[in-house]
Design a protein around this motif. Structure first.
Motif, short mmCIF file in Angstrom:
data_model
loop_
_atom_site.label_atom_id
_atom_site.label_comp_id
_atom_site.label_asym_id
_atom_site.label_seq_id
_atom_site.Cartn_x
_atom_site.Cartn_y
_atom_site.Cartn_z
N GLU A 183 0.86 -1.18 0.00
CA GLU A 183 0.00 0.00 0.00
C GLU A 183 0.90 1.23 0.00
O GLU A 183 1.74 1.41 0.88
N LEU A 184 0.73 2.09 -1.01
CA LEU A 184 1.63 3.22 -1.21
C LEU A 184 1.36 4.36 -0.24
O LEU A 184 0.23 4.59 0.18
N GLY A 185 2.43 5.07 0.08
CA GLY A 185 2.31 6.25 0.90
C GLY A 185 1.65 7.37 0.12
O GLY A 185 1.59 7.35 -1.12
N ALA A 186 1.15 8.37 0.83
CA ALA A 186 0.47 9.50 0.19
C ALA A 186 1.38 10.17 -0.84
O ALA A 186 2.56 10.43 -0.57
N GLY A 187 0.83 10.43 -2.04
CA GLY A 187 1.56 11.13 -3.08
C GLY A 187 2.54 10.27 -3.86
O GLY A 187 3.23 10.77 -4.76
N THR A 188 2.61 8.98 -3.56
CA THR A 188 3.54 8.08 -4.25
C THR A 188 2.82 7.34 -5.38
O THR A 188 1.75 6.77 -5.16
N ARG A 189 3.40 7.36 -6.57
CA ARG A 189 2.85 6.59 -7.68
C ARG A 189 3.83 5.52 -8.15
O ARG A 189 3.44 4.40 -8.43
N THR A 190 5.11 5.89 -8.24
CA THR A 190 6.14 4.91 -8.59
C THR A 190 6.97 4.65 -7.35
O THR A 190 7.52 5.58 -6.75
N GLU A 191 7.05 3.37 -6.95
CA GLU A 191 7.77 3.03 -5.73
C GLU A 191 9.00 2.18 -6.06
O GLU A 191 9.01 1.39 -7.00
N THR A 251 5.34 1.12 -11.12
CA THR A 251 4.40 2.23 -11.11
C THR A 251 2.99 1.71 -10.85
O THR A 251 2.55 0.73 -11.48
N ASP A 252 2.27 2.36 -9.94
CA ASP A 252 0.90 2.00 -9.63
C ASP A 252 0.03 2.10 -10.89
O ASP A 252 -0.04 3.15 -11.53
N GLY A 253 -0.62 1.01 -11.27
CA GLY A 253 -1.44 0.99 -12.46
C GLY A 253 -0.66 0.78 -13.74
O GLY A 253 -1.24 0.72 -14.83
N GLY A 254 0.66 0.66 -13.63
CA GLY A 254 1.51 0.48 -14.80
C GLY A 254 1.56 -0.97 -15.25
O GLY A 254 0.88 -1.86 -14.71
N GLU A 255 2.42 -1.23 -16.23
CA GLU A 255 2.48 -2.55 -16.86
C GLU A 255 2.84 -3.66 -15.89
O GLU A 255 2.39 -4.79 -16.04
N TYR A 256 3.63 -3.36 -14.87
CA TYR A 256 4.10 -4.41 -13.98
C TYR A 256 3.37 -4.43 -12.64
O TYR A 256 3.75 -5.18 -11.74
N ASP A 257 2.33 -3.62 -12.52
CA ASP A 257 1.42 -3.69 -11.37
C ASP A 257 0.36 -4.73 -11.74
O ASP A 257 -0.44 -4.53 -12.65
N ASP A 314 -2.47 -5.85 -10.71
CA ASP A 314 -3.90 -5.59 -10.79
C ASP A 314 -4.26 -4.55 -11.85
O ASP A 314 -5.44 -4.37 -12.17
N GLY A 315 -3.25 -3.85 -12.40
CA GLY A 315 -3.49 -2.92 -13.49
C GLY A 315 -4.29 -1.69 -13.11
O GLY A 315 -4.70 -0.92 -13.99
N GLN A 316 -4.50 -1.47 -11.82
CA GLN A 316 -5.32 -0.34 -11.37
C GLN A 316 -4.46 0.68 -10.63
O GLN A 316 -3.66 0.32 -9.77
N ALA A 317 -4.65 1.95 -10.95
CA ALA A 317 -3.98 3.03 -10.22
C ALA A 317 -4.80 3.33 -8.98
O ALA A 317 -5.56 4.31 -8.92
N ASP A 318 -4.68 2.46 -7.97
CA ASP A 318 -5.54 2.50 -6.80
C ASP A 318 -4.79 2.67 -5.49
O ASP A 318 -5.33 2.43 -4.41
N GLY A 319 -3.52 3.07 -5.58
CA GLY A 319 -2.73 3.26 -4.37
C GLY A 319 -2.15 1.97 -3.82
O GLY A 319 -1.55 1.97 -2.74
N VAL A 320 -2.30 0.88 -4.58
CA VAL A 320 -1.78 -0.42 -4.15
C VAL A 320 -1.01 -1.04 -5.31
O VAL A 320 -1.50 -1.07 -6.45
N ILE A 321 0.19 -1.53 -5.03
CA ILE A 321 0.97 -2.25 -6.02
C ILE A 321 0.99 -3.73 -5.65
O ILE A 321 1.31 -4.09 -4.51
N THR A 322 0.62 -4.57 -6.60
CA THR A 322 0.75 -6.01 -6.43
C THR A 322 1.68 -6.52 -7.52
O THR A 322 1.63 -6.06 -8.65
N ALA A 323 2.53 -7.46 -7.17
CA ALA A 323 3.50 -7.95 -8.15
C ALA A 323 3.72 -9.44 -7.97
O ALA A 323 3.64 -9.97 -6.85
N SER A 324 3.97 -10.11 -9.07
CA SER A 324 4.28 -11.53 -9.08
C SER A 324 5.46 -11.72 -10.01
O SER A 324 5.32 -11.69 -11.24
N GLY A 325 6.64 -11.87 -9.45
CA GLY A 325 7.85 -12.00 -10.25
C GLY A 325 8.74 -13.08 -9.68
O GLY A 325 8.41 -13.73 -8.68
#
Length: 335
Positions: free
Chosen positions: A233-241, A291-297, A299-310
């Motif tokens: 779960e991203l901090g406030a104002g963060t899009r790319t972590e 990046t949240d909602g980017g190609e490697y997130d 769930d594909g959603q810019a929702d303040g949460v990054i999920t990854a499977s690598g």
């Protein structure tokens, strides 16, 4: 004369205790309930087995955690063990009070209900206390303190004593940091600056799991520890972590590999993707960004949460990496 299972009936036609067990009419009886994280298990007493095919809908169960509803997202029946397992939306923590109730669809026998193999429905029950067997997870990152505290510490600098349970070498146990999470195979840092937490970091890890390599995997990569899946779960104002993943270099991995939209595995821990690999102490650190909602997130959603499977993986063929596959490990380091 025999019963429905083919066993000889007891007694004789003229005895008072003679009975023919031609039909199972006894309903399953709830014996108890336990919860561990997001898995709540109902155990039943039943003479035969439960019906794993015509199971109750998830909406038939109500779970309250400290008085607040925690929706059931899936149900599974183990016919032989005589259990019904409910998957909860949110994992329960160690100190929470949990209750569960069940509503049988109708007063008669139903096509889909908690029932035995003969179709006898289990009775509805009002809110009952559930034994909370969840292991303590102080930082709520999905990995228990007991697991994180067993991680071998990483030396903070030359000659410094290690701290048990400190997988990224910042001098603090991972079990006490919501942005640092360790299991038996890896340590993950969210909001990373060269493997340590940025001063203004607001991102927190909520789950970290090791999974088997995909069943339909072609074998283009070697995955010695399978897939590493996480949620942050991203901090406030963060899009790319920025993240760091610490692994044992003896595994021979040379990147953190994720599939792109075309299905090709790419190494996020490489300079073309803003990442790098560094040998730090006795660990290999894989730095990468998502990046949240980017190609490697995932769930594909810019929702303040990054999920990854690598995968921390190795031995890439030429058509994936653009280099000869026999290049040594240190030839793959990007700084």
């Amino acid at each position: 004369m025999k019963d429905w299972s083919g066993n000889a009936a007891t007694g004789s036609p003229t005895s008072n205790n003679y009975e023919v067990n031609s039909t199972d009419t006894e309903s399953p009886v709830l014996r108890g309930a336990t919860v561990n994280g997001n898995r709540l298990v109902l155990s039943y007493t039943e003479a035969t087995t439960l019906d794993a095919t015509h199971k109750a809908d998830k909406g038939a169960f109500t779970v309250l955690v400290d008085g607040t509803a925690n929706a059931v997202t899936a149900t599974a029946v183990d016919a032989t063990a005589k259990t019904v397992t409910l998957t909860l939306t949110t994992a329960v923590t160690v100190s929470q009070n949990v209750t569960v109730s069940y509503t049988d669809p109708t007063t008669g026998n139903d096509a889909n209900a908690t029932q035995d193999a003969a179709g006898n429905d289990a009775a509805s029950f009002a809110a009952r206390s559930v034994s909370n067997n969840t292991a303590q997870d102080t930082d709520n990152d999905g990995v228990s303190n007991a697991v994180e505290d067993q991680v071998r510490g990483l030396a903070r600098f030359h000659g410094a004593a290690t701290v048990a349970g400190d997988g990224n070498g910042d001098g603090i146990k991972d079990s006490g940091q919501s942005a640092v999470c360790s299991n038996a195979s890896v340590t993950l840092v969210a909001g990373s600056q060269n493997g340590k937490l940025k001063a203004d970091n607001g991102t927190r890890i909520t789950s970290l799991e090791q999974k088997d390599a995909p069943a339909n995997y072609s074998g283009a990569l070697e995955m010695p520890i399978g897939l590493t899946e996480f949620r942050a779960e991203l901090g406030a104002g963060t899009r790319t972590e920025k993240f760091s993943l610490y692994v044992d270099p003896a595994q021979g991995v040379n990147g953190y590999w994720v599939q792109n939209q075309s299905g090709t595995w790419v190494n996020l821990a490489s300079s073309p993707y803003g990442g790098k690999m560094v040998l730090e102490g006795d660990r290999l650190r894989l730095d990468f960004q998502i990046t949240d909602g980017g190609e490697y997130d995932a769930d594909g959603q810019a929702d303040g949460v990054i999920t990854a499977s690598g995968a921390a993986a190795a031995r890439m063929p030429l058509h994936i990496v653009g280099h000869a596959s026999d290049v040594g490990l240190f030839g793959w380091f990007w700084f």
